[in-house]
Write a protein that holds these residues in place. Structure first.
Motif, PDB file in Angstrom:
ATOM      1  N   UNK A 243       0.829  -1.213   0.000  1.00  0.00           N
ATOM      2  CA  UNK A 243       0.000   0.000   0.000  1.00  0.00           C
ATOM      3  C   UNK A 243       0.865   1.265   0.000  1.00  0.00           C
ATOM      4  N   UNK A 244       2.138   1.148   0.432  1.00  0.00           N
ATOM      5  CA  UNK A 244       3.067   2.286   0.322  1.00  0.00           C
ATOM      6  C   UNK A 244       3.283   2.621  -1.150  1.00  0.00           C
ATOM      7  N   UNK A 245       3.494   1.574  -1.961  1.00  0.00           N
ATOM      8  CA  UNK A 245       3.714   1.797  -3.397  1.00  0.00           C
ATOM      9  C   UNK A 245       2.458   2.359  -4.065  1.00  0.00           C
ATOM     10  N   UNK A 246       1.290   1.888  -3.658  1.00  0.00           N
ATOM     11  CA  UNK A 246       0.032   2.417  -4.222  1.00  0.00           C
ATOM     12  C   UNK A 246      -0.091   3.913  -3.898  1.00  0.00           C
ATOM     13  N   UNK A 247       0.269   4.258  -2.683  1.00  0.00           N
ATOM     14  CA  UNK A 247       0.217   5.654  -2.235  1.00  0.00           C
ATOM     15  C   UNK A 247       1.191   6.513  -3.062  1.00  0.00           C
ATOM     16  N   UNK A 248       2.416   6.001  -3.269  1.00  0.00           N
ATOM     17  CA  UNK A 248       3.405   6.747  -4.050  1.00  0.00           C
ATOM     18  C   UNK A 248       2.975   6.885  -5.510  1.00  0.00           C
ATOM     19  N   UNK A 249       2.345   5.843  -6.049  1.00  0.00           N
ATOM     20  CA  UNK A 249       1.862   5.915  -7.434  1.00  0.00           C
ATOM     21  C   UNK A 249       0.835   7.032  -7.595  1.00  0.00           C
ATOM     22  N   UNK A 250      -0.069   7.141  -6.605  1.00  0.00           N
ATOM     23  CA  UNK A 250      -1.076   8.215  -6.647  1.00  0.00           C
ATOM     24  C   UNK A 250      -0.413   9.584  -6.581  1.00  0.00           C
ATOM     25  N   UNK A 251       0.602   9.708  -5.723  1.00  0.00           N
ATOM     26  CA  UNK A 251       1.257  11.010  -5.533  1.00  0.00           C
ATOM     27  C   UNK A 251       2.073  11.431  -6.751  1.00  0.00           C
ATOM     28  N   UNK A 252       2.791  10.468  -7.357  1.00  0.00           N
ATOM     29  CA  UNK A 252       3.771  10.825  -8.395  1.00  0.00           C
ATOM     30  C   UNK A 252       3.405  10.363  -9.795  1.00  0.00           C
ATOM     31  N   UNK A 253       2.383   9.537  -9.911  1.00  0.00           N
ATOM     32  CA  UNK A 253       1.941   9.055 -11.224  1.00  0.00           C
ATOM     33  C   UNK A 253       3.104   8.433 -12.015  1.00  0.00           C
ATOM     34  N   UNK A 254       3.839   7.563 -11.342  1.00  0.00           N
ATOM     35  CA  UNK A 254       5.005   6.898 -11.945  1.00  0.00           C
ATOM     36  C   UNK A 254       4.790   5.396 -11.790  1.00  0.00           C
ATOM     37  N   UNK A 255       5.125   4.570 -12.787  1.00  0.00           N
ATOM     38  CA  UNK A 255       4.927   3.116 -12.640  1.00  0.00           C
ATOM     39  C   UNK A 255       5.750   2.550 -11.480  1.00  0.00           C
ATOM     40  N   UNK A 256       5.220   1.504 -10.879  1.00  0.00           N
ATOM     41  CA  UNK A 256       5.827   0.946  -9.671  1.00  0.00           C
ATOM     42  C   UNK A 256       7.259   0.450  -9.920  1.00  0.00           C
ATOM     43  N   UNK A 257       7.557   0.054 -11.157  1.00  0.00           N
ATOM     44  CA  UNK A 257       8.918  -0.438 -11.485  1.00  0.00           C
ATOM     45  C   UNK A 257       9.968   0.668 -11.297  1.00  0.00           C
ATOM     46  N   UNK A 258       9.514   1.929 -11.300  1.00  0.00           N
ATOM     47  CA  UNK A 258      10.470   3.039 -11.193  1.00  0.00           C
ATOM     48  C   UNK A 258      10.535   3.598  -9.768  1.00  0.00           C
ATOM     49  N   UNK A 259      10.085   2.780  -8.793  1.00  0.00           N
ATOM     50  CA  UNK A 259      10.088   3.234  -7.402  1.00  0.00           C
ATOM     51  C   UNK A 259      10.845   2.251  -6.524  1.00  0.00           C
ATOM     52  N   UNK A 260      11.404   2.796  -5.443  1.00  0.00           N
ATOM     53  CA  UNK A 260      12.020   1.926  -4.441  1.00  0.00           C
ATOM     54  C   UNK A 260      11.762   2.514  -3.066  1.00  0.00           C
ATOM     55  N   UNK A 261      11.208   1.720  -2.188  1.00  0.00           N
ATOM     56  CA  UNK A 261      11.006   2.142  -0.804  1.00  0.00           C
ATOM     57  C   UNK A 261      11.729   1.137   0.085  1.00  0.00           C
TER      58      UNK A 261
END
Length: 434
Positions: A176-194
Motif C-alpha cells: 500500500x506504500x507503493x500504491x500511495x506513491x503511485x497516486x502522488x507521483x503518477x510513476x509506474x511501480x517499477x520506477x520506485x524503491x522504498x
C-alpha cells in the motif's frame, strides 16, 4: 517445480478469497495453476461453499483450465501441494471482538494484531499453524507456505523456529506504500524503491526513490503519510516526522499516539461497535453478494474490508518464487544479522530479493537511532509470546504482556490476561492443562 501446479488456500472460506482468485486469473500466463484447493473447517463450510462457487464462476468466465476443489479435509488438499497460503482466524470474528473489547475495559488499546488482543490472537493461532505445518512436513515437505495469518511476523517466526517448512510472512501494508506513491507521483511501480525497516505492523520507511530521485525529504516535509481504512485517520505531528527522518507505518499510531488512539477506540466502540463488529457487518453484506449466481467477478465492496492488495502481494510472491524472477519484495524473513541489535533467528520485515530458493534479505542502509529501542522491545514481547503459545506457560504469557509497550502496568496485565485466557479457553487448551 512441476508443470502440474497445485495451490492450497487454508481458510478458503474467507471473504478475501475472491481477491486471490482474481490475482491467480490475471497472472495465469506466468503462474499457471492447474489445481486450486480451498480448505476450511466444518464450521466454515457454508462460507466455503459460497466462496467456492463464486471462485468457480470466476475461473469459468476466464475460460482457464484451473480445477477448483472445496474441502474440509486439510490432509486431502495438502498432498503434493506446491504452494500453501494461510488466512485463518481461530475463534472466528467472535474471538476478535473479545481481543478488541476486553483490553478497552482495562484502559488499554484493543487491536487484533498488537497489544493484548494481538497476543491473544497469537496464542490461539500459533498452535493451529504448527499443526498445519506438521501435515505439510508429511504430505508436501517441499511446498512453500505463504503466511498471511496475523500476527503475521510472530506466526512466521514460530513456524521457522519449530518446523522444517519453508515459509514467508506476508502483509498488504508494504504494497500500500507503493500504491500511495503511485497516486502522488503518477510513476509506474517499477520506477520506485522504498526501503522498509522493522517488524510486521511495526515498520518505518527510511528511503523513497521515485524515478531515480530521492523523495523522502519532500514527503517528510509535506506531512503526507500512507494510511489504511481499518486504522483511525489521526494526523502525525509534522515536527516529529521530520526529525524522525522516516515515515512510520500507520500501525505505529497505536504506539506514538497511544492516548488519542485509545480515546478514538473507546468512543467508536460506544457508537458503532469495535472494528470487529464493523467487519462482521461488512462480511455479512459481502457473503450476500457472493451468493448471487450471476456474480462472476470480485465485488468492489471487498476493498472496504481492510485487506486491499493482499492478493496482489500473494500472487506476486508465488509467481516470483516459481519463475525465479529475483525482483525485490517486502516480506517477513529470518533476520540473519540484517538488524544487528536483534537475534539472528528473529523474524523481521524488510526488502528481499525473491529467488526460486527463497527470499534473500537486503542490508538496510538507514535505521533511525530512535526506533531501535521500540523494535527491540516489541521483538522481546513477541519471542516471549511465541514460546508461551507453544508451551502454554502462563508465566511467559504474563512476562510477554507486561513488557509490551502498550500495557501500562503489571497490575493491569495480570487480571487482563486471566480474563482473556478464560474467554478463549476453548482455543488455548494448553493454558488450562494442570
Amino acid at each position: 517445480m512441476s508443470e502440474h501446479l497445485k495451490v492450497v488456500v487454508i481458510g478458503g472460506g474467507s471473504s478475501y478469497t475472491p481477491e486471490l482468485i482474481e490475482g491467480l486469473i490475471m497472472n495465469y500466463n506466468e503462474f499457471p495453476v492447474t489445481e486450486l484447493w480451498l480448505v476450511d473447517i466444518p464450521a466454515g463450510e457454508e462460507k466455503l461453499t459460497i466462496v467456492g462457487q463464486l471462485a468457480r464462476r470466476m475461473v469459468e468466465k476466464a475460460k482457464l483450465p484451473m480445477a477448483v476443489h472445496l474441502t474440509t479435509d486439510r490432509r486431502e488438499a495438502l498432498a503434493g501441494a506446491d504452494f500453501v497460503t494461510t488466512q485463518i482466524r481461530v475463534g472466528l470474528l467472535q474471538a476478535r471482538i473479545w481481543d478488541e473489547t476486553i483490553p478497552l475495559q482495562y484502559g488499554v488499546i484493543g487491536q487484533e494484531t498488537t497489544g493484548p488482543g494481538g497476543m491473544m490472537k497469537a496464542l490461539r493461532t500459533i498452535p493451529a499453524l504448527l499443526d498445519i505445518c506438521k501435515d505439510m512436513e508429511e504430505l508436501c515437505p517441499d511446498a512453500w507456505m505463504l503466511n498471511f495469518t496475523n500476527p503475521a511476523g510472530m506466526v512466521t517466526e514460530a513456524i521457522l523456529k519449530y518446523t522444517n517448512i519453508k515459509t514467508i510472512g506476508l502483509c498488504n501494508s508494504p504494497i500500500s506504500v507503493y500504491k500511495w506513491l503511485q497516486k502522488l507521483y503518477d510513476v509506474p511501480v517499477e520506477k520506485m524503491y522504498a526501503e522498509f525497516v522493522g517488524l510486521n505492523h511495526l515498520h518505518w520507511v527510511t528511503r523513497i526513490i521515485v524515478d531515480g530521485q530521492s523523495r523522502l525529504e519532500e514527503l517528510l516535509g509535506s506531512g503526507e503519510a500512507y494510511t489504511a481504512s481499518n486504522v483511525p485517520q489521526l494526523e502525525w505531528h509534522p515536527g516529529f516526522i521530520r526529525s524522525l527522518g522516516a515515515i512510520p507505518s500507520y500501525y505505529l499510531k497505536y504506539f506514538y499516539l497511544q492516548k488519542e488512539m485509545l480515546n478514538n477506540q473507546q468512543s467508536a466502540s460506544a457508537q458503532e461497535g469495535t472494528r470487529a463488529e464493523v467487519v462482521k457487518r461488512l462480511e455479512d453484506e459481502l457473503f450476500e453478494l457472493y451468493k448471487d449466481p450471476e456474480l462472476s467477478a470480485k465485488p468492489s465492496q471487498l476493498e472496504k474490508r481492510g485487506g486491499a492488495y493482499y492478493s496482489e502481494a500473494a500472487v506476486r510472491l508465488m509467481k516470483s518464487l516459481y519463475n525465479d524472477t529475483r525482483d525485490i519484495q517486502t516480506v517477513n524473513v529470518r533476520n540473519q544479522g540484517i538488524l544487528d541489535f536483534l537475534p539472528a533467528d528473529a523474524c523481521i520485515e524488510v526488502n528481499c530479493v525473491v529467488t526460486k530458493q527463497g527470499p534473500i534479505p537486503l542490508p538496510v542502509s538507514v535505521i533511525p537511532e530512535a526506533v531501535k529501542g521500540m523494535i527491540h522491545a516489541v521483538k522481546s514481547y513477541e519471542r516471549l509470546a511465541i514460546d508461551a503459545a507453544v508451551t502454554g506457560d502462563r508465566g511467559l504469557a504474563l512476562q510477554a504482556l507486561a513488557h509490551h509497550p502498550l500495557v501500562p502496568s503489571v497490575n493491569v496485565a495480570a487480571p487482563m490476561l486471566d480474563e482473556m485466557l478464560e474467554k478463549n479457553k476453548a482455543f488455548v487448551p494448553r493454558f488450562f492443562e494442570s
